[in-house]
Design an enzyme around this catalytic site. Structure first.
Site, short mmCIF file in Angstrom:
data_model
loop_
_atom_site.label_atom_id
_atom_site.label_comp_id
_atom_site.label_asym_id
_atom_site.label_seq_id
_atom_site.Cartn_x
_atom_site.Cartn_y
_atom_site.Cartn_z
N THR A 402 1.48 -1.20 0.03
CA THR A 402 -0.04 -0.39 -0.35
C THR A 402 1.20 1.61 -0.07
O THR A 402 2.29 1.01 -0.03
CB THR A 402 -0.75 0.34 1.20
OG1 THR A 402 -1.77 -1.44 1.19
CG2 THR A 402 -1.62 1.28 1.40
N THR A 420 -3.99 2.56 -2.40
CA THR A 420 -3.57 1.00 -2.41
C THR A 420 -3.87 -0.38 -3.61
O THR A 420 -5.09 -0.07 -3.62
CB THR A 420 -3.90 -0.03 -1.01
OG1 THR A 420 -3.53 -1.16 -1.06
CG2 THR A 420 -5.32 -0.39 -0.58
N ASN A 422 -3.39 -3.58 -2.65
CA ASN A 422 -3.07 -4.44 -2.00
C ASN A 422 -2.32 -5.06 -1.68
O ASN A 422 -1.15 -5.02 -2.04
CB ASN A 422 -4.65 -5.61 -1.41
CG ASN A 422 -4.90 -6.61 0.07
OD1 ASN A 422 -4.31 -5.92 0.97
ND2 ASN A 422 -5.49 -7.48 -0.40
N ASP A 444 -9.29 -8.11 1.10
CA ASP A 444 -9.90 -8.06 3.15
C ASP A 444 -10.90 -8.82 3.71
O ASP A 444 -11.08 -7.81 4.94
CB ASP A 444 -8.84 -6.40 2.92
CG ASP A 444 -7.78 -5.47 3.09
OD1 ASP A 444 -6.92 -6.88 3.50
OD2 ASP A 444 -7.09 -4.71 2.57
N SER A 473 -10.53 -2.74 6.12
CA SER A 473 -9.24 -1.85 6.08
C SER A 473 -7.90 -2.08 7.11
O SER A 473 -8.73 -1.47 7.97
CB SER A 473 -9.59 -0.54 5.16
OG SER A 473 -8.02 -0.18 4.78
N SER A 474 -6.92 -1.62 7.00
CA SER A 474 -6.04 -1.12 7.83
C SER A 474 -5.52 0.38 7.80
O SER A 474 -4.98 0.77 8.79
CB SER A 474 -5.08 -1.84 8.56
OG SER A 474 -5.48 -3.52 8.94
N GLY A 494 1.17 -0.78 4.75
CA GLY A 494 2.03 -2.32 5.44
C GLY A 494 0.84 -3.13 5.88
O GLY A 494 0.89 -4.10 6.99
N GLY A 495 -0.19 -3.52 5.35
CA GLY A 495 -1.46 -4.49 5.91
C GLY A 495 -1.62 -4.34 7.19
O GLY A 495 -1.95 -2.76 7.76
#
Ligand code: GLY
Length: 592
Positions: A402, A420, A422, A444, A473-474, A494-495
């Site tokens: 991302t 992103t 992903n 996700d 999402s994060s 960074g997920g």
């Protein structure tokens, strides 16, 4: 008196040093600099100093030199932070095809000092109309890899719709849409040298057999049959044509006509379900930012369908209750921080999803009372076991790839945007004629309750798949204000590590009072409840890690710096802007 203006100028430009919050960097930062810049330069051939910029007017921090420069030209031409964000979004999508691009989506947080208002634009991908809850399970109910790579992983892209909306609604009117899009078409056509981060992404994708499986990606990433290496030139002339079409026709250049046909054909050929009706019905959403006070600061961050802002606030609240000492490396601090992260991610697994489909208890999760309640379950002497930490009960308190960039202009407008496709190169499926890397954002979602996704995150009902739904999402674009004035703009890729990377840096600045550069350079730690591990970057003192192990933490020492990549801008008390980019991925800050 005649020297007064010169003295003032000297004070302003050296203000950085005079106003630094700590005179010396903490030893952990010195260790990072020694190990990452062995002969004064890092793997990107950059010095530590090159990651920081200072300027009086506008400032940009992003994950790529060409992208930062394209956005800087927009500010210099009279565009505002939103115009610069639009140009940067197109450029970073070209420069970091493994992280983001027009085949994906993102979030954009705008704060305007003049009205003291924040606006959150949700331009994230949505599940196609034909998506079904169990679409990634095989006959025996096991999760397949179809949410990760290929046509079925692709959700309806939202980025171009969002950028078009942002330009129309919040642009300055002083620069044209074409001015914002065309420099990226040139970048795609001329190409650029592959940097260590892109080289590593290509190597990983090739080793995984994905280039053989997706010939359209192989044509771009291994044009002569051999995967591109560090320093080779990467070009995407078909993407240049697509960007020229978007420059000419606005968002219709993406969602209609030959580009749309090309995307749909690529997805269909590879077994996907995206249709023209999904592109036609793509709807942007405005969201209310998550807002919290932390001492004299106001935190404005990303609400659901991201879990980022909610958990950053939940963790700040717990930390405010528990953490008093300011020693950056103390075992006691990091033990508490690990327990705090563990509890936030346990809640994430149960309560976070698309608020249009599931009632997310945002007010409860972000309430100080709930944080105090959770904090009581933390033993200062011993680590908990994640199997024993259930998601909490916030209801009674109700009220890898991302990219992120941060911009502050000269007129009190700030933009934090995380975008992103992903995972590395998204679905690794390229719509060939248009050169677009398509996202794998469907991963996700929670394909099956309790089964981990690519980031090892587990989820349940709240994040189950449904047509039109937004995958959780994060991403955590965040703006901090102080008495209504912009203070800090930041975010990270960074997920699952996005949330903790942003929180680590925020806490480093707001609590440990590190300079922004040190806050970003400092090693980080991450815990996400499951797997039950405290992940630590290199650079920590051995005694800190040993102390954490003695308290019962399963500490995993990473070999490299892999926890996020924070790009941030700080506005100093004298109005000067400091931009810091993260050496972890070779970012670039610049201002004027
Ligand atoms: N795809 C990563 C995220 O949205 O958190």
């Amino acid at each position: 008196m005649k020297y007064f203006p010169a003295l003032l100028a000297l004070l302003f430009f050296s203000g950085c040093h005079l106003f630094h919050r700590v005179p010396n960097s903490p030893p952990a930062v010195e260790r990072v600099i020694r190990s990452q810049f062995p002969e004064g330069k890092d793997e990107f051939n950059r010095t530590p100093e090159s990651y920081e910029a200072r300027a009086a007017h506008g400032m940009i921090s992003s994950e790529g030199v060409p992208a930062t420069n394209i956005a800087l030209e927009v500010l210099k031409a009279g565009g505002n932070a939103v115009d610069a964000a639009v140009a940067l979004s197109f450029a970073i999508g070209v420069y970091r095809p493994h992280s983001t691009g027009i085949g994906g989506g993102g979030f954009l947080v705008v704060y305007d000092e003049r009205s003291s208002k924040a606006e959150v634009l949700d331009m994230r991908e949505r599940a196609p109309a034909r998506a079904t809850r169990d679409m990634y399970l095989d006959k025996s109910g096991e999760v397949t890899e179809k949410s990760r790579w290929g046509g079925l992983a692709v959700a309806t892209p939202g980025l171009v719709a969002g950028l078009w909306e942002a330009f129309q609604k919040r642009g300055s009117g002083k620069v044209s849409w074409k001015q914002l899009v065309l420099p990226s078409a040139k970048l795609a056509r001329d190409g650029f040298a592959v940097d260590p981060d892109l080289a590593e992404a290509i190597r990983w994708t090739s080793d995984k057999g994905l280039l053989e499986r997706f010939p359209s990606a192989k044509k771009l990433l291994a044009p002569n049959g051999k995967p591109l290496q560090l320093g080779d030139i990467y070009k995407n002339p078909n993407l240049a044509k697509t960007l020229e079409t978007i420059a000419e026709n606005g968002k219709d250049g993406f969602y209609k006509g030959w580009v749309a046909k090309d995307i749909l054909a690529a997805v269909k050929k590879d077994g996907g379900i995206l249709e023209q009706r999904d592109l036609d019905s793509y709807a942007l959403r405005y969201r209310e930012p998550v807002k919290a006070e932390f001492g004299e600061y106001t935190i404005l961050s990303m609400p659901p369908p991201s879990s980022g802002g909610v958990h950053i606030v939940e963790m700040l609240n717990m930390a405010e209750d528990l953490i008093r000492d300011t020693d950056f490396e103390s075992v006691a601090n990091w033990h508490l921080k690990a327990e705090i992260m563990r509890r936030a991610f346990a809640d994430r697994s149960k309560y976070l999803g698309d608020p249009s489909f599931f009632k997310v208890p945002v007010a409860g999760l972000t309430s100080e009372e709930y944080a105090r309640h959770l904090a009581k379950s933390i033993d200062r002497a011993r680590a908990s076991k994640s199997v024993e930490v259930e998601p909490g009960q916030p209801a009674p308190y109700e009220k890898v790839h991302t990219t992120h960039f941060s911009i502050v202009d000269n007129n009190g407008l700030a933009v934090a945007s995380t975008q992103t496709i992903n995972y590395l190169f998204g679905a690794v499926l390229v719509a060939e004629e248009s050169g677009i890397f398509l996202n794998d954002e469907m991963d996700d979602f929670s394909a099956k309750p309790g089964a981990p996704n690519l980031f090892g995150l587990v989820g349940g009902e709240a994040n189950a798949i449904a047509p039109g739904k937004t995958p959780l999402s994060s991403m955590s674009p965040t703006i901090v204000t102080k008495a209504g004035k912009i203070y800090l703009v930041l975010g990270s890729p960074g997920g699952s590590k996005i949330i903790t990377s942003v929180w680590n840096v925020l806490f480093n600045v707001l609590h440990h009072k590190l300079s922004l550069r040190d806050a970003v350079f400092a090693p980080r730690m991450h815990h996400q409840w499951l797997p039950d591990k405290l992940v630590a970057e290199p650079g920590w003192e051995g005694a800190t890690l040993q102390g954490l192990r003695e308290k019962g933490h399963d500490v995993e020492e990473l070999k490299g710096f892999a926890l996020g990549s924070v790009t941030a801008v700080e506005v100093e008390a004298n109005g000067g802007k400091v931009g810091v980019a993260d050496p972890r991925r070779g970012g670039a800050a610049a201002g004027y």
